[in-house]
Scaffold this motif. Structure first.
Motif, PDB file in Angstrom:
ATOM      1  N   ARG A 139       0.415 -38.350  23.007  1.00  0.00           N
ATOM      2  CA  ARG A 139      -0.367 -37.126  22.822  1.00  0.00           C
ATOM      3  C   ARG A 139       0.453 -35.948  23.325  1.00  0.00           C
ATOM      4  O   ARG A 139       1.082 -36.021  24.384  1.00  0.00           O
ATOM      5  CB  ARG A 139      -1.682 -37.212  23.600  1.00  0.00           C
ATOM      6  N   CYS A 140       0.458 -34.852  22.569  1.00  0.00           N
ATOM      7  CA  CYS A 140       1.225 -33.670  22.993  1.00  0.00           C
ATOM      8  C   CYS A 140       0.483 -32.966  24.132  1.00  0.00           C
ATOM      9  O   CYS A 140      -0.677 -32.589  23.971  1.00  0.00           O
ATOM     10  CB  CYS A 140       1.421 -32.716  21.829  1.00  0.00           C
ATOM     11  N   PRO A 141       1.163 -32.788  25.285  1.00  0.00           N
ATOM     12  CA  PRO A 141       0.515 -32.108  26.410  1.00  0.00           C
ATOM     13  C   PRO A 141       0.228 -30.632  26.098  1.00  0.00           C
ATOM     14  O   PRO A 141      -0.664 -30.038  26.700  1.00  0.00           O
ATOM     15  CB  PRO A 141       1.545 -32.206  27.539  1.00  0.00           C
ATOM     16  N   ALA A 142       0.973 -30.068  25.153  1.00  0.00           N
ATOM     17  CA  ALA A 142       0.815 -28.638  24.866  1.00  0.00           C
ATOM     18  C   ALA A 142      -0.294 -28.381  23.848  1.00  0.00           C
ATOM     19  O   ALA A 142      -1.171 -27.545  24.064  1.00  0.00           O
ATOM     20  CB  ALA A 142       2.136 -28.056  24.365  1.00  0.00           C
ATOM     21  N   CYS A 143      -0.295 -29.126  22.726  1.00  0.00           N
ATOM     22  CA  CYS A 143      -1.228 -28.793  21.642  1.00  0.00           C
ATOM     23  C   CYS A 143      -2.235 -29.909  21.359  1.00  0.00           C
ATOM     24  O   CYS A 143      -3.067 -29.775  20.474  1.00  0.00           O
ATOM     25  CB  CYS A 143      -0.465 -28.428  20.370  1.00  0.00           C
ATOM     26  N   ASP A 144      -2.142 -31.038  22.086  1.00  0.00           N
ATOM     27  CA  ASP A 144      -3.116 -32.122  21.978  1.00  0.00           C
ATOM     28  C   ASP A 144      -2.934 -33.018  20.759  1.00  0.00           C
ATOM     29  O   ASP A 144      -3.696 -33.965  20.554  1.00  0.00           O
ATOM     30  CB  ASP A 144      -4.543 -31.547  21.989  1.00  0.00           C
ATOM     31  N   ILE A 155       9.330 -35.651  20.535  1.00  0.00           N
ATOM     32  CA  ILE A 155       9.080 -34.229  20.265  1.00  0.00           C
ATOM     33  C   ILE A 155       7.846 -34.118  19.381  1.00  0.00           C
ATOM     34  O   ILE A 155       7.689 -34.868  18.414  1.00  0.00           O
ATOM     35  CB  ILE A 155      10.299 -33.588  19.559  1.00  0.00           C
ATOM     36  N   CYS A 156       6.961 -33.180  19.712  1.00  0.00           N
ATOM     37  CA  CYS A 156       5.718 -33.024  18.957  1.00  0.00           C
ATOM     38  C   CYS A 156       6.005 -32.533  17.538  1.00  0.00           C
ATOM     39  O   CYS A 156       6.759 -31.584  17.341  1.00  0.00           O
ATOM     40  CB  CYS A 156       4.796 -32.039  19.674  1.00  0.00           C
ATOM     41  N   SER A 157       5.356 -33.189  16.564  1.00  0.00           N
ATOM     42  CA  SER A 157       5.592 -32.831  15.159  1.00  0.00           C
ATOM     43  C   SER A 157       4.944 -31.500  14.801  1.00  0.00           C
ATOM     44  O   SER A 157       5.262 -30.908  13.779  1.00  0.00           O
ATOM     45  CB  SER A 157       5.038 -33.931  14.252  1.00  0.00           C
ATOM     46  N   VAL A 158       4.027 -31.025  15.637  1.00  0.00           N
ATOM     47  CA  VAL A 158       3.319 -29.782  15.334  1.00  0.00           C
ATOM     48  C   VAL A 158       3.943 -28.587  16.045  1.00  0.00           C
ATOM     49  O   VAL A 158       4.217 -27.559  15.438  1.00  0.00           O
ATOM     50  CB  VAL A 158       1.823 -29.905  15.704  1.00  0.00           C
ATOM     51  N   CYS A 159       4.195 -28.737  17.369  1.00  0.00           N
ATOM     52  CA  CYS A 159       4.628 -27.554  18.134  1.00  0.00           C
ATOM     53  C   CYS A 159       6.009 -27.713  18.757  1.00  0.00           C
ATOM     54  O   CYS A 159       6.474 -26.821  19.473  1.00  0.00           O
ATOM     55  CB  CYS A 159       3.593 -27.211  19.199  1.00  0.00           C
ATOM     56  N   ASN A 160       6.677 -28.851  18.499  1.00  0.00           N
ATOM     57  CA  ASN A 160       8.032 -29.081  19.002  1.00  0.00           C
ATOM     58  C   ASN A 160       8.139 -29.217  20.514  1.00  0.00           C
ATOM     59  O   ASN A 160       9.247 -29.200  21.057  1.00  0.00           O
ATOM     60  CB  ASN A 160       9.007 -27.995  18.523  1.00  0.00           C
TER      61      ASN A 160
HETATM   62 ZN   LIG Z   1       2.335 -30.203  20.208  1.00  0.00          ZN
END
Ligand SMILES: [Zn+2]
Length: 172
Positions: A139-144, A155-160
């Motif tokens: 789970r991305c800690p920044a954008c969930d 690396i998050c596929s949405v917000c990097n």
């Molecule tokens: Zn993210």
């Protein structure tokens, strides 16, 4: 200690499947054969069938139509593992030819395999000695966003944003 996986997917899906029947618990070869007979359109001498599965809190394999959500299959309970299972059968009986931990509802770790092996051995049914395809979820800690990790790229596929080294899908 094995991890208990709670549903981490979207609340919309959780609500949408709330009234669906739970999956079928498979505790014997004859139960599996009955389920396959009901759910495969045509049984020839040899046949194959894919299904959604979870391992329930009692350690039993529970399966449902492959288009079912895992949360429905689990009867909205937590699970020990979840994924997709592929059966193949000829005259001599059925075996598991492929099995994955692909469940974006529960995001189980590849390390949940021993629970799956125990559930399959209980039936018993021959099976591979690990997930034939392993999925890694974070789970991305920044954008969930729930990510499926590819090529070990954390690396998050949405917000990097960078994703953590350890499983964290149950954090909101
Ligand atoms: Zn993210």
């Amino acid at each position: 200690m094995s991890r208990l996986y709670q549903y981490v997917g979207s609340n919309d899906i959780r609500l949408a499947v709330a009234k669906f029947p739970a999956g079928t618990t498979i505790e014997s070869v004859s139960q599996l054969e009955n389920w396959i007979a009901k759910n495969s359109k045509k049984l020839k001498d040899c046949s194959s069938l894919a299904a959604t599965f979870v391992v329930d809190l009692k350690g039993h394999l529970c399966i449902a139509d492959r288009h079912s959500e895992h949360i429905a299959c689990a009867g909205t309970n937590s699970v020990l593992s979840a994924g997709e299972i592929f059966f193949e059968g000829c005259n001599r009986g059925w075996e598991v030819v492929e099995i994955t931990n692909q469940s974006t509802g529960f995001c189980p770790e590849p390390e949940s395999w021993p629970q799956v092996a125990i559930a399959l051995d209980r039936i018993p049914i021959p099976h591979p000695n690990k997930f034939t395809i392993e999925f890694v979820f974070r789970r991305c800690p920044a954008c969930d966003q729930l990510n499926i990790i590819k090529d070990n790229l954390l690396i998050c596929s949405v917000c990097n944003s960078d994703l953590p080294d350890v499983w964290n899908c149950d954090r909101c």
